[in-house]
Motif scaffolding. Structure first.
Motif, PDB file in Angstrom:
ATOM      1  N   ARG A   7       0.981  -1.150  -0.061  1.00  0.00           N
ATOM      2  CA  ARG A   7       0.038  -0.039   0.191  1.00  0.00           C
ATOM      3  C   ARG A   7       0.841   1.114  -0.162  1.00  0.00           C
ATOM      4  O   ARG A   7       1.764   1.321   0.869  1.00  0.00           O
ATOM      5  CB  ARG A   7      -1.007   0.047   1.047  1.00  0.00           C
ATOM      6  CG  ARG A   7      -1.866   1.331   1.116  1.00  0.00           C
ATOM      7  CD  ARG A   7      -2.717   1.182   2.444  1.00  0.00           C
ATOM      8  NE  ARG A   7      -1.836   1.427   3.753  1.00  0.00           N
ATOM      9  CZ  ARG A   7      -1.592   2.633   4.048  1.00  0.00           C
ATOM     10  NH1 ARG A   7      -2.342   3.574   3.547  1.00  0.00           N
ATOM     11  NH2 ARG A   7      -0.929   2.735   5.057  1.00  0.00           N
ATOM     12  N   ALA A   8       0.537   2.097  -0.857  1.00  0.00           N
ATOM     13  CA  ALA A   8       1.396   3.324  -0.998  1.00  0.00           C
ATOM     14  C   ALA A   8       1.198   4.063   0.528  1.00  0.00           C
ATOM     15  O   ALA A   8      -0.059   4.517   0.822  1.00  0.00           O
ATOM     16  CB  ALA A   8       0.993   4.172  -2.250  1.00  0.00           C
ATOM     17  N   VAL A   9       2.222   4.583   0.974  1.00  0.00           N
ATOM     18  CA  VAL A   9       2.025   5.336   2.191  1.00  0.00           C
ATOM     19  C   VAL A   9       2.372   6.934   1.789  1.00  0.00           C
ATOM     20  O   VAL A   9       3.103   7.335   0.981  1.00  0.00           O
ATOM     21  CB  VAL A   9       3.248   4.944   3.180  1.00  0.00           C
ATOM     22  CG1 VAL A   9       3.082   5.894   4.314  1.00  0.00           C
ATOM     23  CG2 VAL A   9       2.988   3.606   3.445  1.00  0.00           C
ATOM     24  N   THR A  10       1.581   7.868   2.170  1.00  0.00           N
ATOM     25  CA  THR A  10       1.610   9.230   1.933  1.00  0.00           C
ATOM     26  C   THR A  10       2.449   9.868   2.728  1.00  0.00           C
ATOM     27  O   THR A  10       2.820   9.310   3.754  1.00  0.00           O
ATOM     28  CB  THR A  10       0.224   9.884   1.863  1.00  0.00           C
ATOM     29  OG1 THR A  10      -0.191   9.979   3.402  1.00  0.00           O
ATOM     30  CG2 THR A  10      -0.860   9.111   1.221  1.00  0.00           C
ATOM     31  N   VAL A  11       3.032  10.976   2.139  1.00  0.00           N
ATOM     32  CA  VAL A  11       3.870  11.663   2.951  1.00  0.00           C
ATOM     33  C   VAL A  11       3.290  12.337   4.185  1.00  0.00           C
ATOM     34  O   VAL A  11       3.916  12.506   5.242  1.00  0.00           O
ATOM     35  CB  VAL A  11       4.675  13.099   2.105  1.00  0.00           C
ATOM     36  CG1 VAL A  11       3.567  13.823   1.712  1.00  0.00           C
ATOM     37  CG2 VAL A  11       5.800  13.697   2.738  1.00  0.00           C
ATOM     38  N   ARG A  12       1.971  12.539   4.110  1.00  0.00           N
ATOM     39  CA  ARG A  12       1.298  13.123   5.146  1.00  0.00           C
ATOM     40  C   ARG A  12       1.457  12.018   6.362  1.00  0.00           C
ATOM     41  O   ARG A  12       1.628  12.386   7.576  1.00  0.00           O
ATOM     42  CB  ARG A  12      -0.037  13.600   4.913  1.00  0.00           C
ATOM     43  CG  ARG A  12      -0.891  14.122   6.152  1.00  0.00           C
ATOM     44  CD  ARG A  12      -1.912  14.527   5.623  1.00  0.00           C
ATOM     45  NE  ARG A  12      -2.821  15.396   6.782  1.00  0.00           N
ATOM     46  CZ  ARG A  12      -3.559  16.421   6.552  1.00  0.00           C
ATOM     47  NH1 ARG A  12      -3.845  16.764   5.269  1.00  0.00           N
ATOM     48  NH2 ARG A  12      -4.030  17.178   7.403  1.00  0.00           N
ATOM     49  N   GLY A  72       2.882  18.702   3.609  1.00  0.00           N
ATOM     50  CA  GLY A  72       2.537  19.045   2.291  1.00  0.00           C
ATOM     51  C   GLY A  72       2.330  20.374   2.349  1.00  0.00           C
ATOM     52  O   GLY A  72       1.793  20.927   3.363  1.00  0.00           O
ATOM     53  N   SER A  73       1.970  21.020   1.312  1.00  0.00           N
ATOM     54  CA  SER A  73       1.873  22.390   1.010  1.00  0.00           C
ATOM     55  C   SER A  73       0.562  22.731   1.678  1.00  0.00           C
ATOM     56  O   SER A  73      -0.634  22.371   1.366  1.00  0.00           O
ATOM     57  CB  SER A  73       1.980  22.792  -0.559  1.00  0.00           C
ATOM     58  OG  SER A  73       1.643  24.339  -0.661  1.00  0.00           O
ATOM     59  N   GLY A  74       0.740  23.716   2.676  1.00  0.00           N
ATOM     60  CA  GLY A  74      -0.409  24.229   3.216  1.00  0.00           C
ATOM     61  C   GLY A  74      -1.351  23.309   3.997  1.00  0.00           C
ATOM     62  O   GLY A  74      -2.348  23.533   4.649  1.00  0.00           O
ATOM     63  N   ALA A  75      -0.561  22.343   4.369  1.00  0.00           N
ATOM     64  CA  ALA A  75      -1.304  21.191   5.400  1.00  0.00           C
ATOM     65  C   ALA A  75      -1.044  21.601   6.922  1.00  0.00           C
ATOM     66  O   ALA A  75      -1.585  20.833   7.956  1.00  0.00           O
ATOM     67  CB  ALA A  75      -0.937  19.925   5.240  1.00  0.00           C
ATOM     68  N   GLY A  76      -0.320  22.390   7.051  1.00  0.00           N
ATOM     69  CA  GLY A  76      -0.022  22.667   8.588  1.00  0.00           C
ATOM     70  C   GLY A  76       1.211  21.903   9.033  1.00  0.00           C
ATOM     71  O   GLY A  76       1.784  21.095   8.469  1.00  0.00           O
ATOM     72  N   GLY A  77       1.466  22.130  10.446  1.00  0.00           N
ATOM     73  CA  GLY A  77       2.577  21.218  11.158  1.00  0.00           C
ATOM     74  C   GLY A  77       3.724  21.851  10.910  1.00  0.00           C
ATOM     75  O   GLY A  77       4.344  22.458   9.991  1.00  0.00           O
ATOM     76  N   ALA A  78       4.653  21.598  12.134  1.00  0.00           N
ATOM     77  CA  ALA A  78       6.053  22.206  11.934  1.00  0.00           C
ATOM     78  C   ALA A  78       7.162  21.312  11.237  1.00  0.00           C
ATOM     79  O   ALA A  78       6.858  20.246  11.392  1.00  0.00           O
ATOM     80  CB  ALA A  78       6.525  22.554  13.369  1.00  0.00           C
ATOM     81  N   PRO A  79       7.849  21.925  10.402  1.00  0.00           N
ATOM     82  CA  PRO A  79       8.556  21.134   9.331  1.00  0.00           C
ATOM     83  C   PRO A  79       9.544  20.172  10.512  1.00  0.00           C
ATOM     84  O   PRO A  79       9.805  20.710  11.508  1.00  0.00           O
ATOM     85  CB  PRO A  79       9.387  22.126   8.716  1.00  0.00           C
ATOM     86  CG  PRO A  79       8.326  23.260   8.507  1.00  0.00           C
ATOM     87  CD  PRO A  79       7.633  23.349   9.902  1.00  0.00           C
ATOM     88  N   ILE A  80       9.992  19.007   9.973  1.00  0.00           N
ATOM     89  CA  ILE A  80      10.726  18.193  10.647  1.00  0.00           C
ATOM     90  C   ILE A  80      12.016  18.039  10.211  1.00  0.00           C
ATOM     91  O   ILE A  80      12.014  17.391   8.777  1.00  0.00           O
ATOM     92  CB  ILE A  80      10.066  16.882  11.040  1.00  0.00           C
ATOM     93  CG1 ILE A  80       8.957  16.974  11.934  1.00  0.00           C
ATOM     94  CG2 ILE A  80      11.108  15.902  12.089  1.00  0.00           C
ATOM     95  CD1 ILE A  80       8.359  15.401  11.934  1.00  0.00           C
TER      96      ILE A  80
END
Length: 235
Positions: free
Chosen positions: A111-116, A191-199
């Motif tokens: 199953r493809a795992v999304t970056v989110r 992802g773009s505009g999805a929120g969350g602090a970059p890691i």
């Protein structure tokens, strides 16, 4: 019992063990039933280190069905967990086992795992105080309780498998690190505009190092090869 072919994978052997149990009339079976059945098929692979002919290694079998390994019979819907520590073979599992017995290989479902999804998993562990303390002081955590808390092991059930949990977390961190390398980015984001602090990719790499450090520090809990003394789990 049917003797497994030499080229079968560990997960395939576990699936055949489940099929043996179902064929013997066990519509439902415990993880311990499955451990003994898999050990009966391949004592070298699933035997306790140093005592392979006399004792099964429960952790080694559980590594094949817990977590999100692509080859896991549970991930592939060949086994279904119907309640804590109890499983059953699914119709798809019966079909897959029949193919194996006929000499065919069974391809795992990927199953493809999304970056989110990667981000959400990494964010949970990157923000844990046990990891952050280790970054400042490599002597942390000083006891198993801290490591167990980091891994999300409640300690309420004696059937939780620390090794399987660690491998599940390690797999997620490797996947996240691979994604960052392929995309040639220094930060993991939702992802773009999805929120969350970059890691930062450095934190992802540190998390992998932290898991390795836990393995060395608490081998009695996290090293599947550790432990020379036989444990009579099955009487």
């Amino acid at each position: 019992m049917v003797t497994t072919q030499p080229k079968q994978t560990a997960s395939e052997t576990v699936l055949l063990a489940a099929d043996d149990l179902a064929s013997a009339g066990k519509d439902e079976f415990t993880e311990f039933d499955l451990t003994v059945a898999a050990w009966s098929l391949d004592r070298f692979r699933f035997g306790l280190r140093g005592y392979a002919q006399s004792y099964p290694d429960h952790k080694r079998v559980m590594m094949e069905i817990m977590g999100q390994k692509p080859s896991s019979p549970v991930v592939n819907k060949y086994l279904e967990k119907i309640r804590p520590n109890v499983y059953k073979l699914t119709p798809a599992g019966k079909t897959a086992a029949a193919k194996l017995r006929g000499g065919a290989k069974v391809k795992p479902v990927r199953r493809a795992v999304t970056v989110r999804e990667l981000y959400d998993t990494v964010a949970v562990y990157a923000g844990k105080p046990e990891f952050r303390r280790w970054q400042d002081n490599p002597e942390e955590p000083r006891d198993w309780a801290g490591a167990a808390t980091f891994l999300g092991l409640s300690g309420k059930s004696g059937h939780e498998d620390p090794v399987a949990r660690l491998e599940e977390v390690r797999g997620a961190m490797k996947a996240a690190l691979d994604w960052c390398r392929v995309e040639e980015v220094a930060f993991l984001t939702k992802g773009s505009g999805a929120g969350g602090a970059p890691i930062h990719v450095r934190d992802v790499s540190d998390l992998l190092d932290f898991l390795t450090a836990l393995t060395y520090r608490f081998p009695e809990h996290l090293d599947v090869e550790a432990g020379a003394k036989p444990k009579k789990r099955f009487s």
